[in-house]
Design a protein around this motif. Structure first.
Motif, PDB file in Angstrom:
ATOM      1  N   GLY A  33       0.714  -1.077   0.037  1.00 36.24           N
ATOM      2  CA  GLY A  33       0.095   0.073  -0.017  1.00 36.24           C
ATOM      3  C   GLY A  33       0.941   1.213  -0.017  1.00 36.24           C
ATOM      4  N   SER A  36       2.535   1.708  -3.228  1.00 41.26           N
ATOM      5  CA  SER A  36       1.688   2.108  -4.617  1.00 41.26           C
ATOM      6  C   SER A  36       1.254   3.333  -4.439  1.00 41.26           C
ATOM      7  CB  SER A  36       0.339   1.073  -4.624  1.00 41.26           C
ATOM      8  OG  SER A  36      -0.248   1.070  -3.226  1.00 41.26           O
ATOM      9  N   MET A  43      -5.509   3.427 -10.363  1.00 41.91           N
ATOM     10  CA  MET A  43      -5.430   2.218  -9.862  1.00 41.91           C
ATOM     11  C   MET A  43      -4.644   1.926  -8.481  1.00 41.91           C
ATOM     12  SD  MET A  43      -8.070   0.277 -10.604  1.00 41.91           S
ATOM     13  CE  MET A  43      -7.981  -1.402  -9.960  1.00 41.91           C
ATOM     14  N   ARG A  44      -3.528   2.568  -8.605  1.00 46.14           N
ATOM     15  CA  ARG A  44      -2.700   2.378  -7.485  1.00 46.14           C
ATOM     16  C   ARG A  44      -3.113   3.132  -6.137  1.00 46.14           C
ATOM     17  NH1 ARG A  44       3.438   2.796 -10.460  1.00 46.14           N
ATOM     18  NH2 ARG A  44       3.152   1.034 -11.837  1.00 46.14           N
ATOM     19  N   LEU A  47      -5.157   0.769  -4.982  1.00 48.20           N
ATOM     20  CA  LEU A  47      -4.360  -0.507  -4.117  1.00 48.20           C
ATOM     21  C   LEU A  47      -3.936  -0.074  -2.831  1.00 48.20           C
ATOM     22  CD1 LEU A  47      -3.454  -3.284  -4.642  1.00 48.20           C
ATOM     23  CD2 LEU A  47      -1.498  -2.517  -5.739  1.00 48.20           C
ATOM     24  N   SER A  48      -3.564   1.272  -2.842  1.00 53.61           N
ATOM     25  CA  SER A  48      -2.995   1.737  -1.718  1.00 53.61           C
ATOM     26  C   SER A  48      -3.783   1.895  -0.630  1.00 53.61           C
ATOM     27  CB  SER A  48      -2.074   3.124  -1.806  1.00 53.61           C
ATOM     28  OG  SER A  48      -3.121   4.155  -2.216  1.00 53.61           O
ATOM     29  N   GLY A  51      -4.642  -1.546   0.629  1.00 57.07           N
ATOM     30  CA  GLY A  51      -3.439  -2.207   1.458  1.00 57.07           C
ATOM     31  C   GLY A  51      -3.239  -1.598   2.751  1.00 57.07           C
TER      32      GLY A  51
END
Length: 68
Positions: A33, A36, A43-44, A47-48, A51
């Motif tokens: 996380g 990213s 999208m990162r 994702l972060s 995470g």
């Protein structure tokens, strides 16, 4: 004065992997996380958030289960 055996004692010894599996997984999710979040957008970012939210969610779940 017979005492019933407590059920919270482990029946056998645990290996280090069994003890540290969940903390290692949470650390890996947190690291994923953080990396990213620092390396991209879109999208990162999602994702972060996932995470970095995982340890919080697991901690809240554990507290809820322990209080029951």
């Amino acid at each position: 004065m017979n005492r019933a055996p407590t059920s919270n004692k482990p029946s056998s010894l645990r290996t280090p992997w069994q003890v540290f599996a969940v903390p290692v997984a949470l650390a890996a999710l947190s690291l994923l996380g953080l990396v990213s979040a620092l390396t991209g957008d879109g999208m990162r970012d999602a994702l972060s958030w996932a995470g970095l939210a995982a340890p919080v969610v697991v901690t809240l779940w554990a507290l809820k289960v322990r209080r029951q």
